[in-house]
Write a protein that holds these residues in place. Structure first.
Motif, PDB file in Angstrom:
ATOM      1  N   LYS A 182       0.069  -7.623  -4.415  1.00  0.00           N
ATOM      2  CA  LYS A 182      -1.181  -6.463  -5.288  1.00  0.00           C
ATOM      3  C   LYS A 182      -0.446  -5.553  -4.528  1.00  0.00           C
ATOM      4  CE  LYS A 182      -4.250  -9.454  -6.604  1.00  0.00           C
ATOM      5  NZ  LYS A 182      -4.395 -10.071  -8.553  1.00  0.00           N
ATOM      6  N   LEU A 183      -0.622  -3.997  -5.548  1.00  0.00           N
ATOM      7  CA  LEU A 183      -0.251  -2.847  -5.121  1.00  0.00           C
ATOM      8  C   LEU A 183      -1.587  -1.865  -5.155  1.00  0.00           C
ATOM      9  CD1 LEU A 183       1.961  -0.768  -4.843  1.00  0.00           C
ATOM     10  CD2 LEU A 183       1.971  -0.214  -7.025  1.00  0.00           C
ATOM     11  N   ILE A 184      -2.140  -1.242  -3.912  1.00  0.00           N
ATOM     12  CA  ILE A 184      -3.153  -0.457  -3.537  1.00  0.00           C
ATOM     13  C   ILE A 184      -2.392   0.947  -3.422  1.00  0.00           C
ATOM     14  CG2 ILE A 184      -4.691   0.686  -2.463  1.00  0.00           C
ATOM     15  CD1 ILE A 184      -4.746  -2.424  -1.448  1.00  0.00           C
ATOM     16  N   ALA A 185      -2.914   1.949  -4.757  1.00  0.00           N
ATOM     17  CA  ALA A 185      -2.928   3.447  -3.991  1.00  0.00           C
ATOM     18  C   ALA A 185      -3.641   3.844  -3.330  1.00  0.00           C
ATOM     19  CB  ALA A 185      -2.597   3.932  -5.045  1.00  0.00           C
ATOM     20  N   LEU A 186      -3.237   4.917  -1.919  1.00  0.00           N
ATOM     21  CA  LEU A 186      -4.462   5.318  -1.063  1.00  0.00           C
ATOM     22  C   LEU A 186      -4.626   6.974  -1.788  1.00  0.00           C
ATOM     23  CD1 LEU A 186      -6.312   5.832   1.018  1.00  0.00           C
ATOM     24  CD2 LEU A 186      -4.530   4.719   2.442  1.00  0.00           C
ATOM     25  N   VAL A 187      -5.155   7.621  -1.492  1.00  0.00           N
ATOM     26  CA  VAL A 187      -4.722   9.043  -1.835  1.00  0.00           C
ATOM     27  C   VAL A 187      -6.389   9.765  -1.320  1.00  0.00           C
ATOM     28  CG1 VAL A 187      -3.567   8.531  -3.866  1.00  0.00           C
ATOM     29  CG2 VAL A 187      -5.811   9.543  -4.538  1.00  0.00           C
ATOM     30  N   HIS A 188      -6.335  11.023  -1.437  1.00  0.00           N
ATOM     31  CA  HIS A 188      -7.490  11.765  -0.934  1.00  0.00           C
ATOM     32  C   HIS A 188      -8.692  11.907  -2.126  1.00  0.00           C
ATOM     33  CE1 HIS A 188      -9.989  14.379   1.125  1.00  0.00           C
ATOM     34  NE2 HIS A 188      -9.813  15.448   1.320  1.00  0.00           N
ATOM     35  N   TYR A 189      -7.479  12.759  -2.771  1.00  0.00           N
ATOM     36  CA  TYR A 189      -8.524  14.139  -3.807  1.00  0.00           C
ATOM     37  C   TYR A 189      -8.625  12.445  -4.655  1.00  0.00           C
ATOM     38  CZ  TYR A 189      -7.282  18.454  -2.375  1.00  0.00           C
ATOM     39  OH  TYR A 189      -7.645  19.659  -1.794  1.00  0.00           O
ATOM     40  N   PRO A 190     -10.024  13.076  -6.378  1.00  0.00           N
ATOM     41  CA  PRO A 190     -10.548  12.269  -7.487  1.00  0.00           C
ATOM     42  C   PRO A 190      -8.748  12.147  -8.219  1.00  0.00           C
ATOM     43  CG  PRO A 190     -11.323  13.380  -6.547  1.00  0.00           C
ATOM     44  CD  PRO A 190     -10.867  13.442  -5.297  1.00  0.00           C
ATOM     45  N   PRO A 191      -8.233  11.294  -8.763  1.00  0.00           N
ATOM     46  CA  PRO A 191      -7.019  10.854  -9.711  1.00  0.00           C
ATOM     47  C   PRO A 191      -7.862  11.592 -11.143  1.00  0.00           C
ATOM     48  CG  PRO A 191      -7.413   8.487  -8.975  1.00  0.00           C
ATOM     49  CD  PRO A 191      -8.849   9.390  -8.285  1.00  0.00           C
ATOM     50  N   PHE A 192      -8.742  11.596 -11.234  1.00  0.00           N
ATOM     51  CA  PHE A 192      -9.364  12.168 -13.004  1.00  0.00           C
ATOM     52  C   PHE A 192     -10.391  13.937 -12.845  1.00  0.00           C
ATOM     53  CE2 PHE A 192     -10.888   8.183 -10.370  1.00  0.00           C
ATOM     54  CZ  PHE A 192     -12.050   8.346 -10.657  1.00  0.00           C
ATOM     55  N   THR A 193     -11.132  13.655 -13.670  1.00  0.00           N
ATOM     56  CA  THR A 193     -11.395  14.778 -14.095  1.00  0.00           C
ATOM     57  C   THR A 193     -13.188  14.056 -13.355  1.00  0.00           C
ATOM     58  OG1 THR A 193     -12.466  14.314 -16.415  1.00  0.00           O
ATOM     59  CG2 THR A 193      -9.819  15.900 -15.679  1.00  0.00           C
ATOM     60  N   TYR A 194     -13.728  15.107 -13.325  1.00  0.00           N
ATOM     61  CA  TYR A 194     -15.959  14.604 -13.364  1.00  0.00           C
ATOM     62  C   TYR A 194     -16.149  13.330 -14.538  1.00  0.00           C
ATOM     63  CZ  TYR A 194     -16.223  16.559  -8.822  1.00  0.00           C
ATOM     64  OH  TYR A 194     -15.588  17.224  -7.848  1.00  0.00           O
ATOM     65  N   LYS A 195     -15.753  13.579 -15.916  1.00  0.00           N
ATOM     66  CA  LYS A 195     -15.855  13.292 -17.015  1.00  0.00           C
ATOM     67  C   LYS A 195     -15.027  11.391 -17.217  1.00  0.00           C
ATOM     68  CE  LYS A 195     -17.276  17.016 -19.737  1.00  0.00           C
ATOM     69  NZ  LYS A 195     -17.343  18.063 -20.738  1.00  0.00           N
ATOM     70  N   ILE A 197       0.794  -1.179   0.006  1.00  0.00           N
ATOM     71  CA  ILE A 197      -0.089   0.098   0.054  1.00  0.00           C
ATOM     72  C   ILE A 197       0.927   1.759  -0.321  1.00  0.00           C
ATOM     73  CG2 ILE A 197      -1.679   1.156   1.230  1.00  0.00           C
ATOM     74  CD1 ILE A 197      -2.329  -1.573   2.785  1.00  0.00           C
ATOM     75  N   CYS A 198       0.290   2.443  -1.170  1.00  0.00           N
ATOM     76  CA  CYS A 198       1.308   3.379  -1.031  1.00  0.00           C
ATOM     77  C   CYS A 198       0.334   4.564  -1.048  1.00  0.00           C
ATOM     78  CB  CYS A 198       2.568   3.528  -2.179  1.00  0.00           C
ATOM     79  SG  CYS A 198       1.224   3.566  -3.628  1.00  0.00           S
ATOM     80  N   GLY A 199       0.743   5.688  -0.330  1.00  0.00           N
ATOM     81  CA  GLY A 199       0.001   6.895   0.423  1.00  0.00           C
ATOM     82  C   GLY A 199       0.866   7.785  -0.456  1.00  0.00           C
ATOM     83  N   SER A 200      -0.385   9.066  -0.874  1.00  0.00           N
ATOM     84  CA  SER A 200       0.195  10.764  -1.326  1.00  0.00           C
ATOM     85  C   SER A 200      -1.126  11.120  -1.389  1.00  0.00           C
ATOM     86  CB  SER A 200       0.705  10.229  -2.365  1.00  0.00           C
ATOM     87  OG  SER A 200       1.514  11.284  -3.026  1.00  0.00           O
TER      88      SER A 200
END
Length: 232
Positions: free
Chosen positions: A161-174, A116-119
């Motif tokens: 397995k590799l999980i990315a734990l982030v706060h902000y949604p990493p893409f646009t609303y589309k 698990i990585c976090g940013s």
């Protein structure tokens, strides 16, 4: 070992920040989260908390909020959100954490066959909240995300397995690509956990797959104050 996720708890043990002013989903929400948590989680399980854990303004206040989760089962993994003003440095954060609490900041941790990585990340271009001055932060956060994943690769085995734990949604609303999503694909991330989004007007699916990567929206008011089971 099961893996669950939730985010944006906004705990305010010693701060006058009642969340129920934001609507019915927030009434007694922490009691609902704890009840669901206790019904699902064992000591061997992992719970990922994707930022905005506490409204506290300093580390001592934050410790009171963190302690409200201390009696719950499982290993808790936390990252910084945009409202975690108390998070002044990773060393200070780790110093106050109880047993079975782990904080990530542009680095990673491994349990069994899961890394698990976090940013934190940031708002992305073409999202409603993105302003001209955000570009500098956005580019800086892409580098921090890359550091997180480079750290993860050093401990990742062939079948892990590799999980990315982030706060902000990493893409646009589309659901359009961003530098963040391209980095996830470059490092062959299996799934991404994010939060930050609140309210009845959120249109993003709570679970979906994009370019082979599973994405989970886990803001507590969006998931009925229940832990989300992460399938790998």
């Amino acid at each position: 070992m099961n893996i669950y996720a939730i985010s944006d708890l906004h705990i305010s043990t010693n701060t006058d920040k009642p969340m129920d002013v934001f609507g019915g989903n927030w009434v007694n929400y922490m009691d609902k989260i704890k009840e669901d948590w206790n019904s699902k989680v064992s000591d061997d399980d992992i719970v990922l908390i994707g930022g905005d854990l506490s409204w506290a303004m300093d580390i001592d206040e934050a410790k009171l909020d963190i302690d409200t989760l201390n009696g719950l089962k499982g290993k808790k993994i936390i990252i910084k959100g945009n409202h975690d003003y108390w998070w002044s440095g990773i060393g200070k954060v780790r110093d106050i954490l109880p047993e079975n609490f782990f904080a990530l900041q542009n680095d990673s941790i491994k349990f069994e066959n899961v890394v698990i990585c976090g940013s934190r990340c940031w708002c992305v271009p073409d999202s409603p909240e993105f302003k001209e001055h955000d570009m500098k932060i956005y580019l800086r956060e892409t580098q921090r995300l890359r550091l997180s994943l480079q750290s993860a690769l050093k401990m990742k085995g062939e079948n892990d397995k590799l999980i990315a734990l982030v706060h902000y949604p990493p893409f646009t609303y589309k659901y359009e690509d961003t530098l963040f999503t391209k980095i996830f694909e470059e490092f062959k991330v299996d799934c991404v956990i994010f939060g930050h989004l609140h309210g009845k007007f959120v249109k993003i699916d709570k679970e979906f797959t994009k370019n082979g990567i599973k994405y989970y929206l886990t803001s507590c008011d969006q998931v009925d104050n229940k832990l989300v089971r992460i399938d790998l």
